[in-house]
Design a protein around this motif. Structure first.
Motif, short mmCIF file in Angstrom:
data_model
loop_
_atom_site.label_atom_id
_atom_site.label_comp_id
_atom_site.label_asym_id
_atom_site.label_seq_id
_atom_site.Cartn_x
_atom_site.Cartn_y
_atom_site.Cartn_z
N CYS A 1 0.68 -1.12 0.02
CA CYS A 1 0.24 -0.02 0.09
C CYS A 1 1.07 1.22 0.01
O CYS A 1 2.10 1.09 0.47
CB CYS A 1 -0.68 0.25 1.30
SG CYS A 1 -1.85 1.56 1.45
N SER B 1 0.67 3.49 1.89
CA SER B 1 1.17 4.05 3.39
C SER B 1 2.57 3.16 3.93
O SER B 1 3.09 3.86 4.74
CB SER B 1 0.17 3.78 4.10
OG SER B 1 -1.09 4.56 3.82
N HIS C 1 0.58 -3.62 6.34
CA HIS C 1 -0.69 -3.39 7.14
C HIS C 1 -1.86 -3.73 6.49
O HIS C 1 -3.00 -3.47 7.04
CB HIS C 1 -0.68 -1.85 7.47
CG HIS C 1 -0.91 -0.97 6.29
ND1 HIS C 1 0.12 -0.87 5.74
CD2 HIS C 1 -2.04 -0.30 5.87
CE1 HIS C 1 -0.13 0.11 4.54
NE2 HIS C 1 -1.50 0.38 4.95
N TRP D 1 -5.87 -2.46 10.12
CA TRP D 1 -4.78 -1.87 10.98
C TRP D 1 -5.16 -0.64 12.02
O TRP D 1 -4.30 0.04 12.56
CB TRP D 1 -3.87 -1.03 9.95
CG TRP D 1 -4.47 -0.18 8.93
CD1 TRP D 1 -4.67 -0.37 7.49
CD2 TRP D 1 -4.92 1.28 9.01
NE1 TRP D 1 -5.39 0.73 7.10
CE2 TRP D 1 -5.51 1.60 7.76
CE3 TRP D 1 -4.88 2.06 10.31
CZ2 TRP D 1 -5.97 2.96 7.33
CZ3 TRP D 1 -5.37 3.40 9.95
CH2 TRP D 1 -5.85 3.94 8.76
N CYS E 1 -6.88 -2.57 4.04
CA CYS E 1 -6.75 -1.11 3.81
C CYS E 1 -7.52 -0.41 2.86
O CYS E 1 -8.23 0.40 2.98
CB CYS E 1 -5.42 -0.94 3.96
SG CYS E 1 -4.77 1.07 3.84
N ARG F 1 -2.18 -2.23 -7.34
CA ARG F 1 -1.97 -3.00 -6.28
C ARG F 1 -0.90 -4.25 -6.60
O ARG F 1 -1.38 -4.92 -7.22
CB ARG F 1 -2.98 -3.40 -5.45
CG ARG F 1 -3.77 -2.97 -4.27
CD ARG F 1 -2.44 -2.48 -3.15
NE ARG F 1 -3.19 -2.09 -2.08
CZ ARG F 1 -3.25 -0.70 -1.84
NH1 ARG F 1 -2.53 0.19 -2.48
NH2 ARG F 1 -3.85 -0.01 -0.43
ZN LIG Z 1 -2.66 1.01 3.56
#
Ligand SMILES: [Zn+2]
Ligand SMILES: [Zn+2]
Length: 376
Positions: A49, A51, A70, A96, A176, A371
Motif C-alpha cells: 500500500c 502508506s 498493514h 490496521w 486497507c 496494487r
Molecule cells: Zn494502506
C-alpha cells in the motif's frame, strides 16, 4: 490442525531498518508466542500500500527497525490466553486499527478512532512491547500488523473473521485500500442517488472510492488523474467521465461536466496541498469535500473562511480508515464481492514474492500499478 496452520515461531520478513533505505529481506526473524489477547497469524497475502511507502520515506513517522505491511489476510495458527472468539484455522482479514468495541469511540460507532490504537507509533503491540526479533535485536511491526512477514503476532481485535471459501489474496485488500476507499464513499461521505462525484487520484484507494461511489448510487463519477492508464482503469471501476489533469484545469473540467455547478461530493485521494485546493474548489456550493489522501505533516491549508465555509456552505470532512466499523464493514464487503458488486481481483496488478517488495515500491512510486500483492 493443518500443516499450514501449525505454529512455527520463525518468519521471513521485509524489514525497514531506517527511513529512506530499501527494505531488507530477512529469513531469521523469530516470532514470540502470542500474549494475552493476541493471535499468531500464518500470513497468506499482503497488499503493498502507499502508506508502506510513506513509512519508508518518513511521511508517516514510525519507530524503526520494523516489519512493514498493514493490509493482509491469513490463517490463525495459535491463540493466546484470553482470546475466546478466534480459533486455530480461522481465516481473517487484518485491520490496521484495532477495534475494542468498548471505548468512548467504539461505543459511538467510530471504531476507526479506537483508543487502543494509542501506541501505534511505537510499532509494537498494544502495550508497546514487541514480538519480532532477530540476532540484531527487536523489530517492530507496522500498525500492530507487519503483513510483510510470513507470520506475525497481532491483537485479536485487529482481526476480522471471514468465510473460508473467500480468496485470501482478494480479501487482503479489504484491510486497507478497500475499507478506506469504499468506506470514504459509503460511510464518510453523504452521497445521494444520482449525485455527481469527483475523485482526484486513481491509485489503489481512489479506484475504491470510485466503486464505493457507484455502490452508493452516484449518477456521475468523474475520475481525475495524470495517467491515462489509471483513468482507463477508473472507467472499469465505475467512472462515467475521466479528466487528465495534465490537459488543463481539472476544476474547470469538473464544473463543465456538472452544469457549471461543481460536484456534489469531491474526494482528494493523493494528500498534496494543490490537489486538496482543487477538491475544495470543484465541490459545488453546499457540497461536500472528503480528504482521504495522507499528506506530509508539513502540508497546511490556507482557506478563505467566508468563501470556503460561510457563503458557499461547503463541508470539509477528514476520512480516517474509511470511517469504518470493521466488524460491520468487512463482512458487508465480502458479501458485495461474492455478489460481483465489489471488484477485488481486478485491483491486483501483480502477485509477487516478498523478495520483490522493493521493486513493487518503485512501481507504486512511479504510479504504474493499482496494487502489488505479496503472496507468502
Ligand atoms: Zn494502506
Ligand atoms: Zn475502542
Amino acid at each position: 490442525m493443518t500443516d499450514s496452520a501449525a505454529p512455527t515461531g520463525s518468519a521471513k520478513a521485509a524489514v525497514l531498518n531506517e527511513v529512506d533505505t530499501p527494505l531488507q529481506i530477512r529469513d531469521d526473524v523469530t516470532v514470540a508466542a502470542p500474549q494475552e489477547g493476541e493471535v499468531r497469524i500464518k500470513m497468506v497475502a499482503s497488499g503493498v500500500c502507499h502508506s508502506d511507502l510513506s513509512v519508508q520515506n518518513g511521511t508517516i513517522p514510525l519507530a524503526t527497525p520494523l516489519v512493514l505491511g498493514h493490509e493482509g489476510a491469513g490463517i490463525v495458527s495459535e491463540v493466546g490466553p484470553g482470546v475466546a472468539d478466534r480459533e486455530v484455522g480461522d481465516h481473517v482479514v487484518l485491520s490496521w486499527v484495532p477495534q475494542c468495541g468498548e471505548c468512548y469511540f467504539c461505543q459511538r460507532d467510530q471504531g476507526f478512532l479506537c483508543e487502543k490504537n494509542a501506541a501505534v507509533s511505537l510499532a509494537g503491540m498494544l502495550d508497546g512491547t514487541k514480538r519480532f526479533s532477530t540476532p540484531d535485536g527487536e523489530l517492530g511491526q507496522m500498525a500492530y500488523c507487519g503483513t510483510f512477514a510470513s507470520e506475525a503476532i497481532v491483537p485479536s481485535i485487529s482481526t476480522v473473521k471471514i468465510p473460508k471459501d473467500v480468496s485470501l489474496n482478494a480479501a487482503a485488500l479489504i484491510g486497507c485500500g478497500v475499507l478506506t476507499g469504499v468506506g470514504a464513499a459509503i460511510n464518510t461521505a453523504d452521497i445521494h442517488e444520482g449525485d455527481a462525484v469527483a475523485v482526484i487520484g486513481c491509485g489503489g484507494v481512489g479506484l475504491n472510492v470510485i466503486q464505493g461511489a457507484r455502490i452508493a448510487g452516484a449518477g456521475t463519477i468523474i475520475a481525475v488523474d495524470m495517467f491515462d492508464s489509471k483513468l482507463e482503469l477508473a472507467r472499469e471501476f465505475g467512472a462515467t467521465d475521466v479528466v487528465n489533469a495534465s490537459d488543463g484545469d481539472p476544476v474547470a473540467k469538473v464544473q463543465e461536466l456538472t452544469g457549471g455547478r461543481g460536484a456534489d461530493v469531491s474526494f482528494e485521494v493523493i494528500g498534496l496541498g494543490p490537489t486538496i485546493d482543487q477538491a475544495i474548489n470543484m465541490a459545488r456550493t453546499g457540497g461536500e469535500v472528503v480528504l482521504v489522501g495522507v499528506p506530509r505533516l508539513d502540508v497546511m491549508m490556507n482557506l478563505n473562511a467566508a468563501f470556503t465555509f460561510l457563503y458557499t456552505a461547503k463541508t470539509i470532512k477528514g476520512c480516517w480508515y474509511g470511517s469504518a466499523n470493521v466488524d460491520r464493514d468487512v463482512p458487508k464487503m465480502i458479501e458485495w464481492y461474492q455478489k460481483g458488486e465489489l471488484k477485488l481481483d481486478e485491483l491486483i496488478s501483480r502477485e509477487i514474492s516478498v523478495d520483490e517488495v522493493n521493486e513493487a515500491f518503485e512501481a507504486m512510486g512511479s504510479g504504474e500499478v493499482a496494487r502489488s500483492v505479496i503472496v507468502h
